[in-house]
Design an enzyme around this catalytic site. Structure first.
Site, PDB file in Angstrom:
ATOM      1  N   HIS A  37       0.832  -1.209   0.000  1.00 51.89           N
ATOM      2  CA  HIS A  37       0.000   0.000   0.000  1.00 51.89           C
ATOM      3  C   HIS A  37       0.869   1.262   0.000  1.00 51.89           C
ATOM      4  O   HIS A  37       0.573   2.244  -0.692  1.00 51.89           O
ATOM      5  CB  HIS A  37      -0.881   0.045   1.260  1.00 51.89           C
ATOM      6  CG  HIS A  37      -1.884  -1.052   1.364  1.00 51.89           C
ATOM      7  ND1 HIS A  37      -1.792  -2.058   2.290  1.00 51.89           N
ATOM      8  CD2 HIS A  37      -3.013  -1.305   0.657  1.00 51.89           C
ATOM      9  CE1 HIS A  37      -2.816  -2.875   2.175  1.00 51.89           C
ATOM     10  NE2 HIS A  37      -3.574  -2.465   1.174  1.00 51.89           N
ATOM     11  N   GLN A  61     -18.373  -6.184  -1.082  1.00 51.50           N
ATOM     12  CA  GLN A  61     -17.491  -7.061  -1.856  1.00 51.50           C
ATOM     13  C   GLN A  61     -17.159  -8.367  -1.120  1.00 51.50           C
ATOM     14  O   GLN A  61     -16.362  -9.161  -1.611  1.00 51.50           O
ATOM     15  CB  GLN A  61     -16.218  -6.333  -2.290  1.00 51.50           C
ATOM     16  CG  GLN A  61     -15.236  -5.996  -1.186  1.00 51.50           C
ATOM     17  CD  GLN A  61     -14.101  -5.118  -1.685  1.00 51.50           C
ATOM     18  OE1 GLN A  61     -14.270  -3.918  -1.897  1.00 51.50           O
ATOM     19  NE2 GLN A  61     -12.927  -5.683  -1.894  1.00 51.50           N
ATOM     20  N   ASP A 150      -3.653  -7.616  -7.207  1.00 52.05           N
ATOM     21  CA  ASP A 150      -5.054  -7.895  -7.553  1.00 52.05           C
ATOM     22  C   ASP A 150      -5.234  -7.550  -9.031  1.00 52.05           C
ATOM     23  O   ASP A 150      -5.932  -6.588  -9.379  1.00 52.05           O
ATOM     24  CB  ASP A 150      -5.982  -7.060  -6.672  1.00 52.05           C
ATOM     25  CG  ASP A 150      -5.834  -7.428  -5.209  1.00 52.05           C
ATOM     26  OD1 ASP A 150      -6.032  -8.592  -4.860  1.00 52.05           O
ATOM     27  OD2 ASP A 150      -5.488  -6.536  -4.414  1.00 52.05           O
TER      28      ASP A 150
HETATM   29  O1  PAF Z   1      -8.048  -3.863  -3.169  1.00 56.92           O
HETATM   30  C1  PAF Z   1      -8.727  -3.458  -2.218  1.00 56.92           C
HETATM   31  O2  PAF Z   1      -8.248  -3.244  -1.090  1.00 56.92           O
HETATM   32  C2  PAF Z   1     -10.211  -3.232  -2.417  1.00 56.92           C
HETATM   33  O3  PAF Z   1     -10.767  -4.194  -3.256  1.00 56.92           O
HETATM   34  C3  PAF Z   1     -10.555  -1.800  -2.882  1.00 56.92           C
HETATM   35  C4  PAF Z   1      -9.974  -1.491  -4.257  1.00 56.92           C
HETATM   36  C5  PAF Z   1     -10.033  -0.790  -1.868  1.00 56.92           C
HETATM   37  C6  PAF Z   1     -12.084  -1.632  -2.979  1.00 56.92           C
HETATM   38  O4  PAF Z   1     -12.709  -1.870  -1.754  1.00 56.92           O
END
Ligand code: PAF
Length: 283
Positions: A37, A61, A150
């Site tokens: 991150h 999600q 991802d």
């Molecule tokens: O990759 C993630 O942490 C999540 O899928 C995101 C892009 C913040 C959406 O909730």
């Protein structure tokens, strides 16, 4: 670093920057921040004047039997890491701010959302697309940074941004790995000590498949099956191991040169994903 928890305050800060002619980068996260991150924040800082980071564990999600309730929430540590990284604004909305009522509008990137992770996590990518679309409407950044770990999510968001003419540039940032090759992920924290020792085998399997292809093996289904079996024998429950074209994530043919090998596998109850993106010389 300023922190805001509501959309009006977020818009107020960003509009002041806009009036001053400053560009805005945006890093959406679900918190529990790691070096992957922070690399996104650093990339944003290099490319834009101001950087917004969101932390929101997005309920839409997660499937009904997934880890929404137990997903690691580490706000204080996250905040400290973001201050150290030089982020300008943290958007930390509660669920009621993001979803004051259940959304009646859905966003589904057809095709892509049903492949790979989408096949075993129905609805997951619709939830990702919805929340990222909402966040983009709230922040209205010039640049959106997402991790290549991802890769399917990155591809899907690129497609959504193109289809809906959202005025933002999307950039992927390379996966950050531990010294033993394991891709950094918030879910690595769920692994037992024994599983943590086994987990680097995922990247080893991806690398072995890449090596086989670069050495001239064009029988992709056989290459994938070999590595799937290796992982199964090493104790992984493999969800998928696929050799694809990186552009649309559909199965690669021998003539394709821009390749992505992606996998998902469980160790105990922990589901991990990883991928390798590479080019091979055209025949
Ligand atoms: O990759 C993630 O942490 C999540 O899928 C995101 C892009 C913040 C959406 O909730």
């Amino acid at each position: 670093m300023q922190t805001v928890t509501n959309i009006a305050a977020l818009r107020e800060v960003v509009s002041q920057w806009r009036q001053a002619g400053l560009s805005v980068g945006f890093v959406p996260t679900m918190g529990n921040l790691h070096a992957g991150h922070i690399k996104l924040v650093n990339a944003a800082k290099q490319q834009t004047d101001k950087v917004v980071v969101s932390i929101f564990v997005n309920p839409t999600q997660f499937g009904p039997n997934e880890d929404f309730a137990s997903y690691p929430r580490t706000e204080q540590q996250d905040r400290e890491k973001l201050i150290a990284s030089g982020a300008d604004l943290l958007f930390l909305p509660p669920v009621a701010e993001m979803y004051p009522q259940a959304a009646q509008t859905g966003i589904s990137v057809k095709g892509l959302s049903g492949l790979h992770c989408g096949a075993s996590r129905p609805g997951h990518f619709d939830g990702v697309a919805l929340v990222v679309c909402k966040l983009l409407n709230m922040v209205q950044p010039d640049l959106l940074l997402l991790g290549e770990k991802d890769f399917q999510q990155l591809t899907l968001i690129r497609q959504m941004v193109a289809d809906l003419n959202i005025p933002v540039t999307v950039r992927g940032v390379a996966t950050v790995r531990e010294a033993d090759g394991l891709a950094m992920s918030s879910r690595n924290g769920y692994l037992s000590e024994q599983h943590r020792q086994q987990a680097p085998k995922l990247y080893q399997a991806l690398s072995a498949a890449q090596d086989a292809i670069l050495a001239g093996n064009n029988d992709y289904p056989a290459v994938a099956e070999q590595q799937r079996q290796n992982l199964q024998q090493a104790g992984f429950a493999v969800d998928y191991f696929s050799i694809c074209r990186s552009a649309d994530l559909l199965p690669a043919n021998a003539g394709d040169t821009d390749l992505l090998i992606l996998l998902a596998a469980r160790l105990g109850t922990t589901r991990l994903i990883d991928n390798i993106h590479f080019r091979k010389a055209s025949a």
